[in-house]
Design a protein around this motif. Structure first.
Motif, PDB file in Angstrom:
ATOM      1  N   ARG A  18      11.403  -3.547  29.339  1.00 39.41           N
ATOM      2  CA  ARG A  18      10.443  -4.656  29.418  1.00 39.41           C
ATOM      3  C   ARG A  18      11.144  -6.006  29.283  1.00 39.41           C
ATOM      4  O   ARG A  18      10.734  -6.985  29.891  1.00 39.41           O
ATOM      5  N   LYS A  19      12.199  -6.026  28.488  1.00 38.83           N
ATOM      6  CA  LYS A  19      12.907  -7.276  28.258  1.00 38.83           C
ATOM      7  C   LYS A  19      13.875  -7.612  29.378  1.00 38.83           C
ATOM      8  O   LYS A  19      14.023  -8.781  29.757  1.00 38.83           O
ATOM      9  N   THR A  20      14.548  -6.602  29.945  1.00 40.83           N
ATOM     10  CA  THR A  20      15.603  -6.854  30.926  1.00 40.83           C
ATOM     11  C   THR A  20      15.242  -6.443  32.349  1.00 40.83           C
ATOM     12  O   THR A  20      15.873  -6.899  33.295  1.00 40.83           O
ATOM     13  N   GLY A  21      14.256  -5.525  32.503  1.00 36.63           N
ATOM     14  CA  GLY A  21      13.942  -5.020  33.830  1.00 36.63           C
ATOM     15  C   GLY A  21      14.916  -3.976  34.323  1.00 36.63           C
ATOM     16  O   GLY A  21      14.867  -3.572  35.479  1.00 36.63           O
ATOM     17  N   LEU A  22      15.802  -3.502  33.437  1.00 39.64           N
ATOM     18  CA  LEU A  22      16.802  -2.497  33.792  1.00 39.64           C
ATOM     19  C   LEU A  22      16.755  -1.358  32.788  1.00 39.64           C
ATOM     20  O   LEU A  22      16.285  -1.519  31.657  1.00 39.64           O
ATOM     21  N   CYS A  23      17.279  -0.190  33.179  1.00 38.98           N
ATOM     22  CA  CYS A  23      17.257   0.963  32.279  1.00 38.98           C
ATOM     23  C   CYS A  23      18.583   1.161  31.572  1.00 38.98           C
ATOM     24  O   CYS A  23      18.749   2.136  30.834  1.00 38.98           O
ATOM     25  N   ASP A  24      19.545   0.264  31.756  1.00 41.39           N
ATOM     26  CA  ASP A  24      20.890   0.439  31.228  1.00 41.39           C
ATOM     27  C   ASP A  24      20.898   0.516  29.694  1.00 41.39           C
ATOM     28  O   ASP A  24      20.255  -0.296  29.020  1.00 41.39           O
ATOM     29  N   GLY A  25      21.639   1.477  29.146  1.00 46.64           N
ATOM     30  CA  GLY A  25      21.771   1.586  27.704  1.00 46.64           C
ATOM     31  C   GLY A  25      22.369   2.911  27.284  1.00 46.64           C
ATOM     32  O   GLY A  25      22.475   3.846  28.079  1.00 46.64           O
ATOM     33  N   THR A  26      22.789   2.996  26.026  1.00 50.38           N
ATOM     34  CA  THR A  26      23.290   4.234  25.438  1.00 50.38           C
ATOM     35  C   THR A  26      22.490   4.533  24.178  1.00 50.38           C
ATOM     36  O   THR A  26      22.130   3.615  23.433  1.00 50.38           O
ATOM     37  N   TYR A  27      22.228   5.816  23.932  1.00 50.00           N
ATOM     38  CA  TYR A  27      21.353   6.211  22.835  1.00 50.00           C
ATOM     39  C   TYR A  27      21.844   7.515  22.217  1.00 50.00           C
ATOM     40  O   TYR A  27      22.275   8.422  22.929  1.00 50.00           O
ATOM     41  N   ASP A  28      21.737   7.595  20.887  1.00 54.30           N
ATOM     42  CA  ASP A  28      22.019   8.823  20.162  1.00 54.30           C
ATOM     43  C   ASP A  28      20.704   9.380  19.634  1.00 54.30           C
ATOM     44  O   ASP A  28      19.952   8.676  18.942  1.00 54.30           O
ATOM     45  N   VAL A  29      20.424  10.638  19.956  1.00 52.64           N
ATOM     46  CA  VAL A  29      19.170  11.296  19.588  1.00 52.64           C
ATOM     47  C   VAL A  29      19.447  12.340  18.514  1.00 52.64           C
ATOM     48  O   VAL A  29      20.271  13.237  18.715  1.00 52.64           O
ATOM     49  N   PHE A  30      18.753  12.219  17.378  1.00 54.29           N
ATOM     50  CA  PHE A  30      18.868  13.184  16.286  1.00 54.29           C
ATOM     51  C   PHE A  30      17.523  13.872  16.102  1.00 54.29           C
ATOM     52  O   PHE A  30      16.509  13.218  15.876  1.00 54.29           O
ATOM     53  N   GLY A  85      16.948  16.464  13.876  1.00 55.03           N
ATOM     54  CA  GLY A  85      16.880  17.147  12.596  1.00 55.03           C
ATOM     55  C   GLY A  85      17.953  18.190  12.407  1.00 55.03           C
ATOM     56  O   GLY A  85      18.319  18.514  11.271  1.00 55.03           O
ATOM     57  N   ILE A  86      18.501  18.720  13.502  1.00 53.34           N
ATOM     58  CA  ILE A  86      19.543  19.741  13.404  1.00 53.34           C
ATOM     59  C   ILE A  86      20.760  19.445  14.277  1.00 53.34           C
ATOM     60  O   ILE A  86      21.816  20.036  14.081  1.00 53.34           O
ATOM     61  N   ARG A  87      20.633  18.544  15.242  1.00 55.17           N
ATOM     62  CA  ARG A  87      21.750  18.246  16.133  1.00 55.17           C
ATOM     63  C   ARG A  87      21.628  16.808  16.638  1.00 55.17           C
ATOM     64  O   ARG A  87      20.571  16.198  16.576  1.00 55.17           O
ATOM     65  N   VAL A  88      22.743  16.317  17.189  1.00 56.51           N
ATOM     66  CA  VAL A  88      22.784  14.976  17.761  1.00 56.51           C
ATOM     67  C   VAL A  88      23.229  15.086  19.211  1.00 56.51           C
ATOM     68  O   VAL A  88      24.145  15.845  19.541  1.00 56.51           O
ATOM     69  N   SER A  89      22.563  14.329  20.085  1.00 56.01           N
ATOM     70  CA  SER A  89      22.938  14.262  21.498  1.00 56.01           C
ATOM     71  C   SER A  89      23.114  12.804  21.892  1.00 56.01           C
ATOM     72  O   SER A  89      22.419  11.917  21.372  1.00 56.01           O
ATOM     73  N   HIS A  90      24.024  12.553  22.804  1.00 58.15           N
ATOM     74  CA  HIS A  90      24.325  11.197  23.258  1.00 58.15           C
ATOM     75  C   HIS A  90      23.908  11.055  24.719  1.00 58.15           C
ATOM     76  O   HIS A  90      24.259  11.888  25.551  1.00 58.15           O
ATOM     77  N   PHE A  91      23.144   9.993  25.023  1.00 59.25           N
ATOM     78  CA  PHE A  91      22.661   9.760  26.375  1.00 59.25           C
ATOM     79  C   PHE A  91      23.072   8.379  26.863  1.00 59.25           C
ATOM     80  O   PHE A  91      23.096   7.413  26.092  1.00 59.25           O
TER      81      PHE A  91
END
Length: 266
Positions: free
Chosen positions: A158-170, A172-178
């Motif tokens: 909404r702020k940039t109009g782009l989907c660019d980014g990196t995210y770490d998802v936890f 409760g038992i594991r972590v994934s990087h997107f």
């Protein structure tokens, strides 16, 4: 990992340029958006996914329901309900709680994450999973649950109009990087009309970084995998994902198609 990849991309919104994400096409205030999807493999339906989110200036509420469908339901029983809530201050997402429960991996499971001082803490995990490697504090502290991550992505778009980014998802038992990256525009069918309209194309990739089963090398999960998601602007809602192609290391190629977007839900 499959649900994380699907969820992360279904609620990402955006347009090819920031100025196209105008206020006129933004979701109505105090209105939750409810979207239904079907996931296919080799054009056979295998999963239904429903998502809804309420994202306002000061708070957010994101929910998801997933269940096995068709051929997949013959081999596995899957039905999960999840919800995440939190605050928003100066365009920064401040999670409060994540609650996910349901039937998954042949057992009734329930996980609750709370966020004291903004960092995820597992306050409930049933049943306990003693067969997994512990998640290092450094990786856990960088992560947020998948639904809160959706809220982060939506705010960025909404702020940039782009989907660019990196995210770490936890979870409760594991972590994934997107990683997500805007890669151009294609022509895709409109959600409500039998015509083609410009669609933003977003490439994504992800891999698991922690919480592996003890003694299992899980090479496929450690290597990046991903796909492509397309978004079109829907009047009154802003950008909506209409199609996703996913290459998953365990189940192969998946196609996700939008079934229904309920106007005025919430």
């Amino acid at each position: 990992m499959l649900l994380s990849a699907c969820c992360l991309c279904f609620l990402v919104g955006g347009s090819a340029r920031a100025q196209e994400a105008s206020q006129a096409s933004s979701p109505a205030a105090n209105s939750a958006i409810h979207i239904k999807y079907t996931i296919y493999t080799h054009w056979f339906p295998v999963m239904k996914l429903e998502t809804s989110f309420l994202l306002e200036q000061t708070h957010y509420n994101v929910a998801m329901q997933a269940r096995a469908e068709g051929l997949l339901s013959i081999f596995t029983r899957l039905r999960i309900q999840s919800v995440a809530t939190g605050a928003i201050q100066n365009d920064v997402v401040l999670p409060s709680r994540y609650d996910s429960q349901g039937l998954s991996r042949s057992a009734q499971r329930h996980v609750v994450l709370d966020y004291p001082q903004g960092q995820p803490v597992v306050t409930l995990l049933e049943p306990t999973e003693t067969d997994r490697e512990p998640v290092p504090d450094e990786l856990r502290q960088r992560g947020t649950d998948i639904l809160t991550t959706m809220a982060k992505v939506i705010l960025t778009v909404r702020k940039t109009g782009l989907c660019d980014g990196t995210y770490d998802v936890f979870d409760g038992i594991r972590v994934s990087h997107f990683t997500l990256k805007t890669t151009g525009q294609d022509m895709k069918p409109d959600v409500f009309e039998d015509r083609k309209v410009p669609a933003m194309r977003c490439e994504f990739s992800g891999y698991q970084t922690a919480g592996f089963i003890k003694g299992h090398q899980a090479k496929a999960l450690r290597e990046p995998h991903g796909g492509t998601v397309w978004f079109i602007n829907v009047d009154g809602y802003g950008p909506v994902p209409v199609r996703t192609e996913i290459d998953h290391p365990k189940v192969g190629h998946l196609t996700v198609k939008l079934d229904k977007l309920e106007k005025g839900a919430g």
